[in-house]
Write a protein that holds these residues in place. Structure first.
Motif, mmCIF file in Angstrom:
data_model
loop_
_atom_site.group_PDB
_atom_site.id
_atom_site.type_symbol
_atom_site.label_atom_id
_atom_site.label_comp_id
_atom_site.label_asym_id
_atom_site.label_seq_id
_atom_site.Cartn_x
_atom_site.Cartn_y
_atom_site.Cartn_z
ATOM 1 N N MET A 204 0.883 -1.276 0.189
ATOM 2 C CA MET A 204 -0.018 0.000 0.113
ATOM 3 C C MET A 204 0.872 1.215 -0.007
ATOM 4 S SD MET A 204 -3.031 -1.005 2.779
ATOM 5 C CE MET A 204 -3.984 0.800 2.492
ATOM 6 N N ALA A 205 1.894 1.346 0.828
ATOM 7 C CA ALA A 205 2.728 2.346 0.988
ATOM 8 C C ALA A 205 3.311 2.684 -0.481
ATOM 9 C CB ALA A 205 3.768 2.175 2.127
ATOM 10 N N GLY A 206 3.906 1.692 -1.148
ATOM 11 C CA GLY A 206 4.620 1.768 -2.407
ATOM 12 C C GLY A 206 3.574 2.436 -3.450
ATOM 13 N N ALA A 207 2.252 1.754 -3.444
ATOM 14 C CA ALA A 207 1.286 2.132 -4.487
ATOM 15 C C ALA A 207 0.977 3.734 -4.069
ATOM 16 C CB ALA A 207 0.140 1.325 -4.419
ATOM 17 N N VAL A 208 0.762 4.136 -2.745
ATOM 18 C CA VAL A 208 0.424 5.586 -2.808
ATOM 19 C C VAL A 208 1.675 6.541 -2.996
ATOM 20 C CG1 VAL A 208 0.165 7.005 -0.445
ATOM 21 C CG2 VAL A 208 -1.157 4.936 -0.891
ATOM 22 N N GLU A 209 2.761 6.126 -2.850
ATOM 23 C CA GLU A 209 3.896 6.978 -3.220
ATOM 24 C C GLU A 209 3.948 7.130 -4.729
ATOM 25 O OE1 GLU A 209 7.486 5.207 -1.556
ATOM 26 O OE2 GLU A 209 6.993 5.546 0.461
ATOM 27 N N LYS A 210 3.637 6.042 -5.541
ATOM 28 C CA LYS A 210 3.715 6.027 -6.820
ATOM 29 C C LYS A 210 2.497 6.983 -7.442
ATOM 30 C CE LYS A 210 5.580 1.423 -7.840
ATOM 31 N NZ LYS A 210 5.328 -0.048 -8.471
ATOM 32 N N TYR A 211 1.253 6.881 -6.745
ATOM 33 C CA TYR A 211 0.264 7.832 -7.174
ATOM 34 C C TYR A 211 0.710 9.172 -7.065
ATOM 35 C CZ TYR A 211 -3.797 10.581 -6.077
ATOM 36 O OH TYR A 211 -4.758 11.631 -6.255
ATOM 37 N N ASN A 212 1.333 9.553 -5.929
ATOM 38 C CA ASN A 212 1.504 11.064 -5.241
ATOM 39 C C ASN A 212 2.731 11.431 -6.663
ATOM 40 O OD1 ASN A 212 0.148 11.057 -3.069
ATOM 41 N ND2 ASN A 212 1.720 10.361 -1.805
ATOM 42 N N ASP A 213 3.554 10.589 -6.904
ATOM 43 C CA ASP A 213 4.574 10.984 -7.704
ATOM 44 C C ASP A 213 3.970 11.133 -9.138
ATOM 45 O OD1 ASP A 213 6.687 10.544 -5.905
ATOM 46 O OD2 ASP A 213 7.153 8.657 -6.557
ATOM 47 N N ALA A 214 2.980 10.369 -9.424
ATOM 48 C CA ALA A 214 2.481 10.546 -10.695
ATOM 49 C C ALA A 214 1.530 11.922 -10.816
ATOM 50 C CB ALA A 214 1.504 9.192 -11.098
ATOM 51 N N VAL A 215 0.985 12.264 -9.993
ATOM 52 C CA VAL A 215 0.180 13.346 -9.792
ATOM 53 C C VAL A 215 1.084 14.733 -10.013
ATOM 54 C CG1 VAL A 215 -1.317 14.813 -8.634
ATOM 55 C CG2 VAL A 215 -1.730 12.574 -8.781
ATOM 56 N N GLU A 216 2.178 14.539 -9.180
ATOM 57 C CA GLU A 216 3.086 15.672 -8.909
ATOM 58 C C GLU A 216 3.854 15.920 -10.078
ATOM 59 O OE1 GLU A 216 5.355 14.537 -5.573
ATOM 60 O OE2 GLU A 216 3.752 15.253 -4.237
ATOM 61 N N SER A 217 4.059 14.658 -10.962
ATOM 62 C CA SER A 217 4.865 15.114 -12.293
ATOM 63 C C SER A 217 4.036 15.335 -13.560
ATOM 64 C CB SER A 217 5.840 13.580 -12.526
ATOM 65 O OG SER A 217 4.551 12.561 -12.976
ATOM 66 N N GLY A 218 2.652 15.185 -13.329
ATOM 67 C CA GLY A 218 1.497 15.291 -14.318
ATOM 68 C C GLY A 218 1.446 14.176 -15.222
ATOM 69 N N ASP A 219 2.121 13.072 -14.825
ATOM 70 C CA ASP A 219 1.744 11.971 -15.505
ATOM 71 C C ASP A 219 0.289 11.143 -15.422
ATOM 72 O OD1 ASP A 219 4.234 11.955 -16.654
ATOM 73 O OD2 ASP A 219 5.194 10.474 -15.357
ATOM 74 N N PHE A 220 -0.331 11.568 -14.243
ATOM 75 C CA PHE A 220 -1.563 11.043 -13.948
ATOM 76 C C PHE A 220 -2.513 12.333 -13.656
ATOM 77 C CE2 PHE A 220 -5.115 9.731 -11.376
ATOM 78 C CZ PHE A 220 -5.696 8.820 -12.128
ATOM 79 N N PRO A 221 -3.705 12.497 -14.193
ATOM 80 C CA PRO A 221 -4.496 11.531 -15.028
ATOM 81 C C PRO A 221 -3.700 11.955 -16.638
ATOM 82 C CG PRO A 221 -5.699 13.422 -14.588
ATOM 83 C CD PRO A 221 -4.901 13.495 -13.918
ATOM 84 N N ALA A 222 -3.653 10.643 -17.374
ATOM 85 C CA ALA A 222 -3.250 10.822 -18.875
ATOM 86 C C ALA A 222 -4.377 10.736 -19.512
ATOM 87 C CB ALA A 222 -2.438 9.507 -19.043
ATOM 88 N N GLU A 223 -4.287 11.076 -20.955
ATOM 89 C CA GLU A 223 -5.135 10.840 -21.918
ATOM 90 C C GLU A 223 -6.138 9.871 -21.790
ATOM 91 O OE1 GLU A 223 -6.148 13.169 -24.381
ATOM 92 O OE2 GLU A 223 -4.407 14.332 -23.101
ATOM 93 N N GLU A 224 -5.711 8.565 -21.415
ATOM 94 C CA GLU A 224 -6.467 7.502 -21.396
ATOM 95 C C GLU A 224 -7.384 7.407 -20.141
ATOM 96 O OE1 GLU A 224 -2.417 5.869 -19.975
ATOM 97 O OE2 GLU A 224 -3.232 7.291 -21.407
#
Length: 270
Positions: free
Chosen positions: A238-258
């Protein structure tokens, strides 16, 4: 679904598996794995609600959690754990609280932390069609009286009291008995003395079944009691998944076009 009668008949014949669950999603996972019994434990206070003990847990909270677990369960027997002061003060009120778990929330049985004062209540509940799982040894609702979560039944006198109470609750109609944090050789003696199954937690391998808190089993807790074991590492996942989510939002990778939808008619809205 194993019935109360079938669980009772498993004594000495087949190992009984029991785990706690406090919500529909967890219950569905525990149920799909083939677990015999799901306990909606008052351990929800420590495991899920941030309390330091089980004492603050209310009847309404157990009722709500029981209903959720029932809705997520297809096969396992669901047992509602009656919280502190929901039973034993007034018999009619105790019966009403226990009956609510079956009548309104769909539980199959209730569990009661047992003492000499619950023998008569157990008999009355079973007369009314409310199956009772008894509970002896360490009873966490008496933590203030016991002075902590210490092992019980460690002297001959204390052991004899537990054996006597186990017999009395069986005679009163309990269909099974949880033995918590007692010496393994005492648990073996209790198991041999009863016709109903014993379910151990910190009571050694000689019981008819075992129960643990789901958070400990899947590795969600950051601490576990010495008699438990982590069979997974959900906390790290869970910790790993949350960290990946935060990184994706902060980098602009999420949400993507899909992950996005555009409506052509809105292009010239302004």
């Amino acid at each position: 679904m194993p019935s109360v009668t079938e669980i009772r008949e498993m004594a000495g014949e087949q190992s009984i598996t029991m785990l706690t669950a406090y919500d529909a999603v967890t219950a569905s996972i525990v149920d799909a794995a083939g677990t015999d019994v799901i306990l909606v434990g008052d351990s929800v206070g420590n495991a899920d609600m941030g309390y330091e003990s089980t004492l603050p847990v209310t009847v309404d909270e157990i009722a709500s959690r029981t209903g959720a677990v029932v809705r997520g369960t297809e096969d396992a027997l669901v047992v509602a754990d009656m919280p502190f002061l929901s039973f034993g003060v007034d018999q009619s009120e105790s019966i009403e609280h226990c009956g609510r778990m079956l009548k309104e929330e769909g539980a199959d049985a209730v569990k009661i932390e047992s003492s000499k004062r619950t023998v008569e209540l157990t008999e009355r509940l079973t007369e009314l069609g409310i199956p009772v799982m008894a509970h002896l040894g360490l009873t966490p609702q008496k933590v203030n009286e016991l002075g902590g979560y210490t092992r019980q039944g460690t002297t001959p006198e204390a052991a004899r009291r537990i054996i006597d109470l186990a017999n009395r609750h069986e005679e009163a109609g309990a269909f099974s008995l949880v033995l918590e944090h007692v010496p393994a050789n005492l648990a073996e003696k209790v198991t041999d003395a009863l016709d109903i199954p014993t379910i151990g937690i910190g009571a050694g391998p000689g019981c008819d079944g075992q129960v643990l808190v789901i958070n400990d089993v899947v590795g969600l807790s950051d601490w576990e009691p010495p008699f438990s074991e982590q069979f997974g590492d959900v906390r790290s996942e869970m910790a790993g998944a949350v960290e990946k989510y935060n990184d994706a939002v902060e980098s602009g990778d999420f949400p993507a076009e899909e992950h996005s939808h555009y409506e052509d008619d809105l292009d010239e809205l302004y």
